[in-house]
Design a protein around this motif. Structure first.
Motif, PDB file in Angstrom:
ATOM      1  N   UNK A 119       0.835  -1.199   0.000  1.00 34.17           N
ATOM      2  CA  UNK A 119       0.000   0.000   0.000  1.00 34.17           C
ATOM      3  C   UNK A 119       0.871   1.251   0.000  1.00 34.17           C
ATOM      4  N   UNK A 120       1.841   1.291   0.888  1.00 36.44           N
ATOM      5  CA  UNK A 120       2.708   2.467   0.995  1.00 36.44           C
ATOM      6  C   UNK A 120       3.495   2.670  -0.290  1.00 36.44           C
ATOM      7  N   UNK A 147      -3.768   1.724   8.790  1.00 37.27           N
ATOM      8  CA  UNK A 147      -2.654   2.261   8.017  1.00 37.27           C
ATOM      9  C   UNK A 147      -3.076   3.511   7.233  1.00 37.27           C
ATOM     10  N   UNK A 148      -4.213   3.443   6.588  1.00 38.07           N
ATOM     11  CA  UNK A 148      -4.678   4.553   5.763  1.00 38.07           C
ATOM     12  C   UNK A 148      -4.945   5.788   6.614  1.00 38.07           C
ATOM     13  N   UNK A 149      -5.396   5.584   7.847  1.00 43.49           N
ATOM     14  CA  UNK A 149      -5.604   6.718   8.749  1.00 43.49           C
ATOM     15  C   UNK A 149      -4.287   7.414   9.041  1.00 43.49           C
ATOM     16  N   UNK A 150      -3.232   6.647   9.241  1.00 42.17           N
ATOM     17  CA  UNK A 150      -1.915   7.245   9.477  1.00 42.17           C
ATOM     18  C   UNK A 150      -1.394   7.945   8.229  1.00 42.17           C
ATOM     19  N   UNK A 151      -1.764   7.425   7.067  1.00 46.46           N
ATOM     20  CA  UNK A 151      -1.329   8.032   5.809  1.00 46.46           C
ATOM     21  C   UNK A 151      -2.163   9.255   5.442  1.00 46.46           C
ATOM     22  N   UNK A 152      -3.244   9.495   6.201  1.00 42.81           N
ATOM     23  CA  UNK A 152      -4.143  10.610   5.932  1.00 42.81           C
ATOM     24  C   UNK A 152      -4.741  10.523   4.519  1.00 42.81           C
ATOM     25  N   UNK A 153      -5.200   9.319   4.169  1.00 41.66           N
ATOM     26  CA  UNK A 153      -5.826   9.098   2.866  1.00 41.66           C
ATOM     27  C   UNK A 153      -7.299   8.742   3.076  1.00 41.66           C
ATOM     28  N   UNK A 154      -8.161   9.100   2.132  1.00 40.86           N
ATOM     29  CA  UNK A 154      -9.572   8.693   2.237  1.00 40.86           C
ATOM     30  C   UNK A 154      -9.708   7.177   2.166  1.00 40.86           C
TER      31      UNK A 154
END
Length: 452
Positions: A119-120, A147-154
Motif C-alpha cells: 500500500x505504501x 494504516x490509511x488513517x496514518x497516511x491521511x488518505x480517504x
C-alpha cells in the motif's frame, strides 16, 4: 483519471469469486473516469487455481509475503490427491507449520505487513484518491483502515460478509466498538447485500448516508456463451438414466453450511411419485463429505446426482450454457448473502432454482423477474413443489428472460461498472470535505519502519 486501490485477500487472478467480481468490470471502468489498482497476496502463492488476466501488471500490487506452510498447502492442493507429490508437499506443509510455530511466526501478521508495504509503495507512485480495504477477513479491513488513517488518505470499507455471528434471530456483530470506529473513519462503505447494509445501519455502526449496496455481475464476453464445450456434452455414466429431461448444474463450493439434505429428500419423493421423470444434478467443485456419501450410497440418488472436480472460470460458463437449469444454495443462517454464482451466470438465460432461507434479497428478485423459483432450504415440501413447477413449466421461466431482458441487463458487467463508478464519485466528493493533515508520506513510512 481518478485512481482507487483495493486491498483484498483474493485479488484478481486468484481463484476466489471475490477476485473475479472485479475482473469482469475492469474493461468498463476507465470510460467512467476510474482506474482500479489491487493489492493482495500473489495468486501464485495463495490460490489453487490462477485465472488469466488481461490487465496491466503495474496495477497489480501483489505481496509475496505468504508463509511457507501456506505456500506448500497451495502446491499440495494443486496436485492429484494421493499422488507422491501430493504427500511430499503435505509433509513440507506440516514441517514448516511446526517450524513457524516453534519460532512464533504469525502467518496472518506476516501477510498483513506485506500488504501494508505494498500500500505504501503503490501510493508513493500513484497517489490514490481512495484506498479501500475489503472483508470477509476483518483483519485485513482493520489493518488497512489503521494504516490509511496514518497516511491521511480517504478510506473505503468494503463489507462482503458481516463481521459477526448470524442465526435465525438476526445479526450479532463481533467487536462492534472497533467496527464502529472503522466505519466512522471511512468516507463510504460498500456492502455486497442490501440486507447487510440495512443490518449495519440498524445496529448504529454506520450512518445511512455513507452506506451503499452493490451486487456481482455477469460477463458479456461472447466466448463464454458457446454451447457444446463442457463436460456435460460427453457420454453419461452408465449408472445414469440416459433420457435427460432436466439437467441442473451447481457451480462452486458446497460446504456443510449450504446443506442439501432437504433437496435429496425432495428428489427422492419426486422420482418415487413420477418414475418417468428424469433429472440430472451436476455439482462442480467441493461437496461436503456427508452429501457425497449420500449421493453415492443411495441407489435412487446415484441415478441423478454427479460430482465433478472444480473447473476454471471459462469452463464454468460452458457448463452453464449446456445446462437446462442453474442451482444456487444459500445456507439457512445466511439470510443476507447474495451468492456471486446467482449473478455470474444470468447471461446464459437459464431458469434458476434457488434454495435458501426466507427473506433473502434474492428471493424477491427471483419472484419479480420470474426467471425461476426460490424455495425454503429447510422445507422438503417447498423444494418438491419447485421441482414440479420447473419440470412442467421450464419454457415459462425461459420466456421470463425475454420479457425482463432490460431489467436483467442491469446486472451485466458494463452496467455494474457504471454503478460502481457513480458510487465512487459520491464517496470521492464526500472525501474532499476532509481537512488535510500535516502528516507527510515520509513521516508515515518512518513511523511504520517495522514493516520493512
Amino acid at each position: 483519471m481518478k485512481r482507487v486501490l483495493l486491498v483484498m485477500a483474493q485479488p484478481p487472478g486468484s481463484s476466489g469469486v471475490q477476485g473475479l467480481i472485479y475482473n469482469k468490470i475492469l474493461p468498463y471502468l476507465e470510460g467512467h473516469g476510474w482506474e482500479f489498482h489491487f493489492a493482495g497476496p500473489s495468486p501464485e502463492l495463495s490460490s489453487v487455481l490462477c485465472e488469466q488476466l488481461t490487465y496491466p501488471s503495474e496495477r497489480l500490487h501483489y505481496t509475496t509475503k505468504v508463509s511457507l506452510s501456506r505456500q506448500f498447502a497451495v502446491r499440495k492442493n494443486r496436485r492429484e490427491r494421493g499422488s507422491l507429490v501430493y504427500y511430499f508437499y503435505g509433509v513440507c506443509q506440516l514441517l514448516f507449520r511446526s517450524i513457524e510455530h516453534l519460532f512464533g511466526h504469525d502467518s496472518n501478521d506476516y501477510l498483513i505487513k506485506g500488504l501494508q508495504q505494498q500500500i505504501i509503495s503503490a501510493d508513493r507512485r500513484w497517489n490514490y484518491e481512495l484506498i479501500a480495504g475489503k472483508s470477509p477477513d476483518f483483519r485485513i479491513l482493520d489493518a488497512v483502515g489503521s494504516l490509511v488513517q496514518e497516511m491521511n488518505k480517504p478510506f473505503v470499507a468494503m463489507v462482503v460478509d458481516p463481521h459477526g455471528h448470524r442465526d435465525a434471530t438476526g445479526f450479532h456483530p463481533a467487536d462492534p466498538k472497533r467496527q464502529t470506529e472503522l466505519l466512522a473513519q471511512c468516507c463510504g462503505a460498500m456492502f455486497m447485500s442490501p440486507l447487510t447494509r440495512e443490518r449495519y445501519i440498524l445496529t448504529g455502526m454506520i450512518s445511512e448516508v455513507k452506506a451503499y449496496a452493490f451486487t456481482d455481475s455477469y460477463p458479456i464476453d461472447a466466448t463464454l456463451y458457446i454451447a457444446g464445450r463442457s463436460v456435460l456434452t460427453g457420454e453419461p455414466d452408465q449408472c445414469l438414466v440416459p433420457a435427460r429431461q432436466l439437467r441442473i448444474a451447481h457451480l462452486g463450493m458446497l460446504p456443510p453450511w449450504r446443506p442439501v439434505e432437504t433437496l435429496f429428500e425432495a428428489v427422492r419423493a419426486y422420482i418415487t411419485d413420477s418414475p418417468s421423470v428424469s433429472m440430472e444434478f451436476n455439482f462442480f467443485g467441493y461437496v461436503y463429505p456427508e452429501a457425497l456419501e449420500m449421493m453415492q450410497c443411495d441407489p435412487l440418488l446415484r441415478t441423478c446426482f454427479r460430482s465433478f472436480p472444480a473447473v476454471d472460470y471459462r469452463q464454468s460458463h460452458w457448463v452453464a450454457e449446456d445446462a437446462d437449469l442453474q442451482l444456487v444454495v444459500i445456507g439457512p443462517r445466511h439470510v443476507d448473502n447474495q451468492p456471486s454464482k446467482f449473478y455470474e451466470y444470468l447471461g446464459h438465460e437459464k431458469p434458476v432454482l434457488v434454495i435458501g432461507p426466507p427473506g433473502n434479497p434474492i428471493e424477491l428478485l427471483v419472484q419479480h423477474l420470474g426467471i425461476g423459483i426460490y424455495a425454503d432450504v429447510g422445507s422438503m415440501e417447498a423444494i418438491l413443489s419447485a421441482l414440479r413447477a420447473l419440470t412442467t413449466g421450464l419454457e415459462i421461466f425461459r420466456h421470463a428472460y425475454r420479457v425482463r431482458h432490460e431489467e436483467i441487463k442491469q446486472y451485466s458487467a458494463p452496467r455494474i461498472a457504471e454503478q460502481w463508478c457513480r458510487t465512487l464519485d459520491s464517496i470521492s466528493s464526500y472525501a474532499q470535505s476532509y481537512s488535510p493533515s500535516d502528516v507527510s508520506l515520509s513521516d508515515v513510512v518512518f513511523r511504520l519502519d517495522d514493516l520493512k
